[in-house]
Enzyme design. Structure first.
Site, mmCIF file in Angstrom:
data_model
loop_
_atom_site.group_PDB
_atom_site.id
_atom_site.type_symbol
_atom_site.label_atom_id
_atom_site.label_comp_id
_atom_site.label_asym_id
_atom_site.label_seq_id
_atom_site.Cartn_x
_atom_site.Cartn_y
_atom_site.Cartn_z
ATOM 1 N NE ARG A 80 53.005 40.201 38.864
ATOM 2 C CZ ARG A 80 51.948 39.833 39.769
ATOM 3 N NH1 ARG A 80 50.832 39.519 39.503
ATOM 4 N NH2 ARG A 80 52.097 39.764 40.913
ATOM 5 C CE LYS A 183 53.124 43.077 43.151
ATOM 6 N NZ LYS A 183 51.935 43.771 43.627
ATOM 7 C CD GLU A 219 44.781 46.662 39.235
ATOM 8 O OE1 GLU A 219 45.028 45.511 39.739
ATOM 9 O OE2 GLU A 219 45.827 47.376 38.835
HETATM 10 N N1 PLP Z 1 46.615 44.353 41.470
HETATM 11 C C1 PLP Z 1 47.711 45.002 41.838
HETATM 12 C C2 PLP Z 1 47.860 46.607 41.653
HETATM 13 C C3 PLP Z 1 48.582 44.350 42.992
HETATM 14 O O1 PLP Z 1 49.466 45.207 43.600
HETATM 15 C C4 PLP Z 1 48.154 43.018 43.335
HETATM 16 C C5 PLP Z 1 49.363 42.571 43.843
HETATM 17 O O2 PLP Z 1 50.039 41.787 43.686
HETATM 18 C C6 PLP Z 1 47.347 42.198 42.350
HETATM 19 C C7 PLP Z 1 46.364 42.929 41.641
HETATM 20 C C8 PLP Z 1 47.355 41.102 42.654
HETATM 21 O O3 PLP Z 1 47.862 40.349 41.885
HETATM 22 P P1 PLP Z 1 48.558 38.796 42.329
HETATM 23 O O4 PLP Z 1 47.179 37.809 42.507
HETATM 24 O O5 PLP Z 1 49.436 38.119 41.324
HETATM 25 O O6 PLP Z 1 49.281 39.066 43.829
HETATM 26 C C1 COI Z 2 50.375 41.592 46.700
HETATM 27 O O1 COI Z 2 49.314 41.003 46.741
HETATM 28 O O2 COI Z 2 51.452 40.712 46.836
HETATM 29 C C2 COI Z 2 50.658 43.007 46.601
HETATM 30 O O3 COI Z 2 51.671 43.375 46.065
HETATM 31 C C3 COI Z 2 49.464 44.034 47.009
HETATM 32 C C4 COI Z 2 50.118 44.863 47.912
HETATM 33 C C5 COI Z 2 51.023 44.871 49.087
HETATM 34 C C6 COI Z 2 50.731 46.015 47.118
#
Ligand code: PLP
Ligand code: COI
Length: 335
Positions: A80, A183, A219
């Site tokens: 990612r 991200k 989301e």
């Molecule tokens: N959506 C956003 C905007 C986020 O910042 C995060 C955090 O990483 C997620 C979703 C969840 O993603 P993940 O499960 O890969 O941490």
């Molecule tokens: C995560 O879940 O790793 C995130 O980056 C969420 C948040 C701190 C932006």
């Protein structure tokens, strides 16, 4: 270090011993370097400072009952991070380099991995920035990839207890063909005002709608959204949300548990039909949602939280991460 109260850790920054840094210069990545400084010298015209060439990742390391340190799905974060880099024209870091840096930063900060049974974990924050100067809007020629760690507790202070979310319509986090699926820093900057509003009204965070029509759920601020009804795990399909690794893991686990899963557009009206809803992500893990308020219509949706399926999914995920359950899917790497 001695006075860390592991059980009461918030999701925040705690200084550790080391971070790891790597530079992309003259068209190639160098060797990762260990640093004990919390600061970076940076050019005043760096593209990260002016034009938002900055991305980050978030993943966790867990200590098991056996004392071993387990990394959860780091390869997915590596991929990612490459997608984010490509999305804003930065140099994608090779997966091999990502791995080398992750292992180094965790090994060098081993004593900060919270003990088993505390509910806390070591949060790993890789980030990439454009470091060379541009005054016109152009990508940087040089990049820095840095990884630091911090022991953390739950993102929402409620932990695995109900949180409330506010639907706001006066600010969008990401445009339909913007950078929502990456991200990158800009998405989070765009979310700050609405999150401030949600906090001031007593809500844990914002539940964003699709920016174009405001008809569908996108989301939550820092996490994906899911709903459960009639034993089906349902999560929004949208071009402007982050592809959550946690969400994908929950879909796999839900299927394993015999539930159907659907990834499709989710209309706001559907909120009244869910048996359970939640936010999921690395930081949030699963945060069961007890209440959603639509700021414009005044509509309030209430849920019995945590619901039974969210609870089962949460336990299943945590047990894999801490090594209590078999790692059937190859999600874990032991350090
Ligand atoms: N959506 C956003 C905007 C986020 O910042 C995060 C955090 O990483 C997620 C979703 C969840 O993603 P993940 O499960 O890969 O941490
Ligand atoms: C995560 O879940 O790793 C995130 O980056 C969420 C948040 C701190 C932006």
């Amino acid at each position: 270090m001695n006075n860390i109260n592991w059980q009461k850790l918030p999701f925040g920054y705690i200084k550790t011993d080391y971070n790891v840094r790597c530079y992309f210069r003259d068209g190639k990545w160098g060797e990762p370097e260990l640093s004990s400084s919390e600061y970076i010298p940076i050019h005043i015209a760096a593209t990260s400072l002016h034009y938002g060439q900055t991305s980050f990742e978030g993943l966790k390391a867990f200590k098991g009952k056996d004392g071993k340190i387990r990394l959860f799905r780091w390869k997915e974060n590596a991929k990612r991070m490459q997608d984010s880099a490509n999305g804003i024209l930065m140099e994608p870091p090779p997966v091999k380099l990502f791995k080398k840096m992750i292992y180094k930063v965790v090994k060098k900060n081993k004593k900060f991995v919270p003990p088993y049974g505390t509910g806390a974990s070591l949060y790993i924050r890789p980030f990439q920035i454009g470091t060379s100067e541009q005054v016109g809007v152009k990508p940087s020629k040089e990049y820095m990839l840095i990884m630091f760690v911090s022991p953390v507790g739950p993102y929402f202070k409620e932990g695995f207890s109900p949180v409330s979310m506010l639907i706001t319509r006066d600010a969008d986090r990401a445009a339909p063909f913007g950078t929502g699926q990456y991200k990158v820093g800009g998405n989070y900057a765009a979310s700050l005002n609405s999150i401030k509003k949600a906090h001031s009204l007593g809500y844990a965070n914002v539940l964003y709608l699709d920016a174009k029509e405001k008809k569908y759920i996108d989301e939550c601020g820092p996490a994906n959204f899911f709903g459960i009804k009639n034993n089906i795990y349902i999560t929004p399909k949208s071009h402007s949300i982050l592809p959550s690794i946690t969400n994908r893991s929950l879909i796999t686990l839900a299927k394993e548990m015999g539930y159907k899963t659907e990834r499709r557009p989710v209309k706001i009206e559907e909120l009244s039909t869910f048996d359970e809803v939640g936010a999921c992500g690395t930081a949030a893990v699963i945060s069961p949602i007890g209440k959603i308020k639509d700021d414009k219509t005044g509509e309030v949706y209430k849920y019995n939280a945590p619901g039974p399926i969210s609870k089962l999914l949460y336990e299943k995920l945590i047990n894999i991460q801490t090594g209590n359950s078999e790692d059937k899917y190859g999600w874990i790497d032991i350090l």
